[in-house]
Design an enzyme around this catalytic site. Structure first.
Site, PDB file in Angstrom:
ATOM      1  N   CYS A 134       0.839  -1.203   0.000  1.00  0.00           N
ATOM      2  CA  CYS A 134       0.000   0.000   0.000  1.00  0.00           C
ATOM      3  C   CYS A 134       0.871   1.248   0.000  1.00  0.00           C
ATOM      4  CB  CYS A 134      -0.914  -0.017   1.227  1.00  0.00           C
ATOM      5  SG  CYS A 134      -1.912   1.468   1.373  1.00  0.00           S
ATOM      6  N   CYS A 137      -0.441   4.094   2.240  1.00  0.00           N
ATOM      7  CA  CYS A 137      -0.220   3.887   3.679  1.00  0.00           C
ATOM      8  C   CYS A 137       1.252   4.114   4.056  1.00  0.00           C
ATOM      9  CB  CYS A 137      -0.582   2.462   4.098  1.00  0.00           C
ATOM     10  SG  CYS A 137      -2.036   1.801   3.316  1.00  0.00           S
ATOM     11  N   ASP A 138       2.189   3.640   3.224  1.00  0.00           N
ATOM     12  CA  ASP A 138       3.588   3.562   3.651  1.00  0.00           C
ATOM     13  C   ASP A 138       4.554   4.440   2.876  1.00  0.00           C
ATOM     14  OD1 ASP A 138       2.782   1.605   5.456  1.00  0.00           O
ATOM     15  OD2 ASP A 138       3.035   0.002   3.978  1.00  0.00           O
TER      16      ASP A 138
END
Ligand code: NAP
Length: 437
Positions: A134, A137-138
């Site tokens: 992701c 997300c990261d």
């Protein structure tokens, strides 16, 4: 056990759309989501192919969809992972991981899936320490780092574009020279100076010293090592819907749930929509469309089931659910003929809304009134039981909605219990006597 008409499992675009329609129809419905509302789009930075929004972040779109459904009163429970779905008569029991059980007439499964893994040494070990599925997300953890994106589809390109904000250098590693991503995404990403395509290349290992430092590739037959601090894997998706079912549910070879045009699965009363369903494209637009079809059909199915439970209180509940799942809903205008005296008998009818008139010709050929039928009444059983032509004509007196069963479904329904068959035969006998008298 709490009873509902409808349980929606999954809070992504498909689930929220089904929830919106259910709430607007005042159905007794609940939506269960194992994390936060939004589903897969929460992992997408920019969405540019959802009509009405030229460019919107995944977070914003999911928030708007959730607010819309909640505004119309949808009951939602987040952080409620579902463990298992099973049938109990004509109901579905949804068991949560915490042991709670909910019961409903119908379930719509919109649980999407999870990312496919590369399955190479180091992938699992470095998950969360450089390996990610992701970018949204990261990605921000990798400012100024050299990164690799693995995959050649829309996700790899979309997420790759997002990662170019942080990456010093971005390697796009794909097993073929051709990319299957949309042309617009390809043009954008491959046109960037910091992006280097590496094809045809297969990742053989991910390694480092506690955090990711390199990936090993088989690059067109040569062994090659690329130094990167982050590996973002976008090589497809594994649907998870079928794993919720205790009983068999039809799915394709990749595990996607198979549905018909109304999003019905092979289990009566269970519908599937969105990315967990076998279909051509996994798009937000298709997910919301499929969910609309599913919930509108489920609403009908639930009504039919309730009517059948009332009409055939002693029939097997499993067979009732199966029959409701197979029933056709037909609408007639006042004066329309539903069945005609002398015609072959092929279907059985139950009135949902409106009134119908039964007439029959006397010896003089004149039509005489036999009966006025209303909601909950059924007709058409005599011809099917006797395997003979219709002995009366039935017309719509008002606007009329009926549920129709074919011969096979009717026979399965009435023979599902002795009491049901005896009752239907008694009604038929009384009507025949009336007709002859
Ligand atoms: P996808 O379209 O199935 O693409 C997967 C990619 O990974 C393919 O390029 C495939 O290679 C490669 N791949 C598969 N298995 C691999 C393996 N074991 N090792 C190395 N590479 C492997 O999946 P996706 O990109 O996640 O997209 C899923 C769906 O969501 C698609 O329908 C897509 O259109 C949709 N989506 C749409 C958008 C959008 O902006 N509209 C954004 C994201 C996703 P091959 O090409 O060689 O098979």
């Amino acid at each position: 056990m709490t009873d509902f008409d409808l349980i929606i499992i999954g809070g992504g675009p498909a689930g929220l759309t089904a929830g919106l329609y259910a709430a607007r129809a005042s159905m007794k419905a609940i939506l269960l989501e194992q994390k936060d509302l939004g589903g897969e789009i929460l992992n997408t930075e920019l969405i540019e192919d959802y009509p009405g929004f030229a460019s919107i972040t995944g977070a914003d779109l999911s928030q708007k969809m959730a607010e819309h459904a909640l505004k119309f009163g949808l009951k939602v429970e987040t952080y409620k992972p579902v463990k298992e779905i099973r049938s109990d008569g004509d109901r579905k029991i949804v068991q949560l991981e915490d042991g709670t059980e909910l019961r409903a007439y119908a379930v719509i499964v919109t649980v999407g899936g999870e990312p496919t893994k590369l399955g190479v040494p180091g992938e699992q070990e470095y998950h969360g320490r450089g390996v990610s599925y992701c970018a949204v997300c990261d990605g921000a953890f990798f400012k100024g780092a050299d990164l690799a994106v693995i995959g050649g589809g829309d996700s790899a390109f979309q997420e790759g574009l997002f990662l170019t904000r942080f990456a010093k250098k971005l390697y796009l590693v794909h097993r073929r020279d051709d990319f299957r991503a949309q042309a617009i995404l390809k043009d954008r990403l491959l046109g960037m100076e910091k992006v280097t395509p590496v094809t045809p290349a297969v990742v053989t290992e991910i390694g480092g010293n506690g955090d990711v430092k390199w990936i090993d590739l088989d690059h067109d037959g040569r062994r090659e090592r690329i130094n990167v601090e982050g590996v973002f894997v976008f090589i497809g998706f594994r649907p998870v819907g079928r794993h919720l079912f205790k009983d068999h549910i039809d799915h394709d070879k990749n595990g996607y749930l198979i549905t018909d045009q109304y999003m019905r699965t092979s289990i009566p009363g269970v519908y599937a929509a969105g990315d967990t369903r076998a279909q051509l494209a996994k798009q937000i637009t298709t997910a919301v469309g499929d969910a609309t079809t599913a919930v509108l059909h489920a609403e009908r199915y639930i009504e039919e089931l309730k009517d059948m439970e009332r009409d055939f209180p002693t029939a097997s509940r499993e067979v009732v659910a199966e029959s409701a799942g197979r029933a056709d809903l037909l609408a007639f205008q006042p004066g329309d003929v539903i069945l005609r005296e002398g015609d072959p008998a092929d279907r059985f009818y139950m009135i949902i809304n409106g009134q119908a008139l039964a007439t029959a010709r006397g010896p003089d050929g004149a039509e005489a009134h036999l009966n006025t039928l209303g909601p909950g009444d059924y007709f058409g059983e005599i011809g099917l039981l006797n395997n003979a032509p219709r002995i009366a004509t039935v017309r719509a007196k008002t606007s009329l909605e009926v549920m129709a069963l074919d011969r096979e479904t009717f026979e399965r329904l009435i023979t599902s219990s002795q009491a049901t068959e005896a009752e239907v035969r008694r009604v038929a006998k009384d009507r025949e006597a009336e007709r002859l008298g």
